[in-house]
Design an enzyme around this catalytic site. Structure first.
Site, PDB file in Angstrom:
ATOM      1  N   GLN A  21     -14.097   2.839   1.764  1.00  0.00           N
ATOM      2  CA  GLN A  21     -13.533   2.312   0.508  1.00  0.00           C
ATOM      3  C   GLN A  21     -13.262   3.467  -0.445  1.00  0.00           C
ATOM      4  OE1 GLN A  21     -15.909  -0.633  -1.550  1.00  0.00           O
ATOM      5  NE2 GLN A  21     -14.403  -0.846  -3.204  1.00  0.00           N
ATOM      6  N   SER A  22     -12.041   3.536  -0.964  1.00  0.00           N
ATOM      7  CA  SER A  22     -11.663   4.662  -1.829  1.00  0.00           C
ATOM      8  C   SER A  22     -11.302   4.226  -3.247  1.00  0.00           C
ATOM      9  CB  SER A  22     -10.489   5.430  -1.208  1.00  0.00           C
ATOM     10  OG  SER A  22      -9.370   4.588  -1.071  1.00  0.00           O
ATOM     11  N   VAL A  23     -11.077   2.941  -3.463  1.00  0.00           N
ATOM     12  CA  VAL A  23     -10.771   2.442  -4.809  1.00  0.00           C
ATOM     13  C   VAL A  23     -11.823   1.383  -5.154  1.00  0.00           C
ATOM     14  CG1 VAL A  23      -9.093   1.271  -6.286  1.00  0.00           C
ATOM     15  CG2 VAL A  23      -8.292   2.867  -4.528  1.00  0.00           C
ATOM     16  N   ASP A  78       0.853  -1.188   0.000  1.00  0.00           N
ATOM     17  CA  ASP A  78       0.000   0.000   0.000  1.00  0.00           C
ATOM     18  C   ASP A  78       0.893   1.244   0.000  1.00  0.00           C
ATOM     19  OD1 ASP A  78      -3.224   0.510   1.005  1.00  0.00           O
ATOM     20  OD2 ASP A  78      -1.808   2.190   1.086  1.00  0.00           O
ATOM     21  N   HIS A 137      -7.039  -5.962   2.230  1.00  0.00           N
ATOM     22  CA  HIS A 137      -5.897  -5.392   2.954  1.00  0.00           C
ATOM     23  C   HIS A 137      -5.306  -6.475   3.854  1.00  0.00           C
ATOM     24  CE1 HIS A 137      -6.795  -0.954   2.400  1.00  0.00           C
ATOM     25  NE2 HIS A 137      -7.986  -1.446   2.144  1.00  0.00           N
ATOM     26  N   HIS A 181     -10.322  -5.274  -3.117  1.00  0.00           N
ATOM     27  CA  HIS A 181      -8.956  -5.511  -2.642  1.00  0.00           C
ATOM     28  C   HIS A 181      -9.005  -5.906  -1.176  1.00  0.00           C
ATOM     29  CE1 HIS A 181     -10.007  -1.256  -2.378  1.00  0.00           C
ATOM     30  NE2 HIS A 181      -9.285  -1.195  -1.262  1.00  0.00           N
ATOM     31  N   ASN A 199     -12.688  -3.230   2.918  1.00  0.00           N
ATOM     32  CA  ASN A 199     -13.548  -2.076   3.128  1.00  0.00           C
ATOM     33  C   ASN A 199     -14.600  -2.093   2.032  1.00  0.00           C
ATOM     34  OD1 ASN A 199     -12.213  -0.959   5.382  1.00  0.00           O
ATOM     35  ND2 ASN A 199     -10.652  -0.059   4.054  1.00  0.00           N
TER      36      ASN A 199
HETATM   37  P1  AMP Z   1      -9.629   1.403   0.413  1.00  0.00           P
HETATM   38  O1  AMP Z   1      -9.617   2.728   1.110  1.00  0.00           O
HETATM   39  O2  AMP Z   1     -10.068   0.236   1.255  1.00  0.00           O
HETATM   40  O3  AMP Z   1     -10.396   1.488  -0.904  1.00  0.00           O
HETATM   41  O4  AMP Z   1      -8.115   1.092   0.062  1.00  0.00           O
HETATM   42  C1  AMP Z   1      -7.467   1.642  -1.031  1.00  0.00           C
HETATM   43  C2  AMP Z   1      -6.002   1.605  -0.700  1.00  0.00           C
HETATM   44  O5  AMP Z   1      -5.280   1.819  -1.881  1.00  0.00           O
HETATM   45  C3  AMP Z   1      -5.575   2.680   0.294  1.00  0.00           C
HETATM   46  O6  AMP Z   1      -5.051   2.060   1.466  1.00  0.00           O
HETATM   47  C4  AMP Z   1      -4.533   3.480  -0.464  1.00  0.00           C
HETATM   48  O7  AMP Z   1      -3.459   3.902   0.337  1.00  0.00           O
HETATM   49  C5  AMP Z   1      -4.102   2.469  -1.531  1.00  0.00           C
HETATM   50  N1  AMP Z   1      -3.534   3.057  -2.723  1.00  0.00           N
HETATM   51  C6  AMP Z   1      -4.027   4.107  -3.443  1.00  0.00           C
HETATM   52  N2  AMP Z   1      -3.248   4.341  -4.516  1.00  0.00           N
HETATM   53  C7  AMP Z   1      -2.247   3.418  -4.476  1.00  0.00           C
HETATM   54  C8  AMP Z   1      -1.110   3.158  -5.292  1.00  0.00           C
HETATM   55  N3  AMP Z   1      -0.845   3.874  -6.407  1.00  0.00           N
HETATM   56  N4  AMP Z   1      -0.278   2.144  -4.955  1.00  0.00           N
HETATM   57  C9  AMP Z   1      -0.526   1.417  -3.836  1.00  0.00           C
HETATM   58  N5  AMP Z   1      -1.576   1.613  -3.026  1.00  0.00           N
HETATM   59  C10 AMP Z   1      -2.429   2.601  -3.328  1.00  0.00           C
END
Ligand code: AMP
Length: 114
Positions: free
Chosen positions: A94-96, A31, A102, A100, A87
Site C-alpha cells: 500500500q502506497s497511498v 490509475d 483497485h 482505495h 492493498n
Molecule cells: P496502493 O499501492 O495500493 O496504495 O495503490 C495506490 C495507487 O495509486 C497506485 O496503483 C498508483 O499508481 C496510484 N496513483 C498514485 N498517484 C496517482 C494519481 N495522481 N492518479 C491516479 N493514480 C495514482
C-alpha cells in the site's frame, strides 16, 4: 487540520485525474500507472487510511465500493472477468494512505499474486 490525502486532492480537483465515476460516497478514476488494460481506483470520499481502520459502521460504504466496481467492470466491458484488491499495509505494497479498491481487468491474471 490533517493534510489532505493525494486522493482528496483529486476529489477537490487540485490534482487532475481521469475520473470515470462520482457519487455522494465515492469517486473512481484511472490509475496513473496501470497494471492492466483497465485499472481503476474506487475511493471513498471519507479518508479512511486503510482497510485495517475500517469499522462495522463502514460496512455499507465498503459494500458500496464493490457495487460501484461491479458497475464499472460492466462499463469497461470486462466480460471475461476482473480482479478487485485492497492493498493493506507495507507487506501488501500500500502506497497511498487513503482506502482505495483497485479494479483490474482486460488481461488474464495469475494467482498467487507476486
Ligand atoms: P496502493 O499501492 O495500493 O496504495 O495503490 C495506490 C495507487 O495509486 C497506485 O496503483 C498508483 O499508481 C496510484 N496513483 C498514485 N498517484 C496517482 C494519481 N495522481 N492518479 C491516479 N493514480 C495514482
Amino acid at each position: 487540520m490533517a493534510e489532505r490525502t493525494l486522493f482528496q486532492k483529486i476529489m477537490d480537483g487540485a490534482i487532475d485525474a481521469d475520473i470515470v465515476h462520482e457519487d455522494e460516497h465515492c469517486i473512481a478514476f484511472r490509475d496513473i500507472n496501470p497494471q492492466a488494460p483497465t485499472h481503476l481506483l474506487v475511493v471513498p470520499r471519507t479518508p479512511i487510511p486503510s482497510l485495517d481502520e475500517v469499522t462495522a459502521d463502514d460496512a455499507p460504504l465498503i459494500g458500496h465500493l464493490f457495487v460501484v466496481a461491479r458497475k464499472l467492470a460492466a462499463q469497461e466491458g470486462l466480460s471475461e472477468g476482473y480482479r478487485t484488491v485492497f492493498n493493506c499495509g507495507a507487506h501488501a505494497g500500500q502506497s497511498v494512505d487513503h482506502l482505495h479498491l483497485h479494479l483490474l481487468g482486460g488481461r488474464p491474471m495469475e494467482w498467487p499474486p507476486g
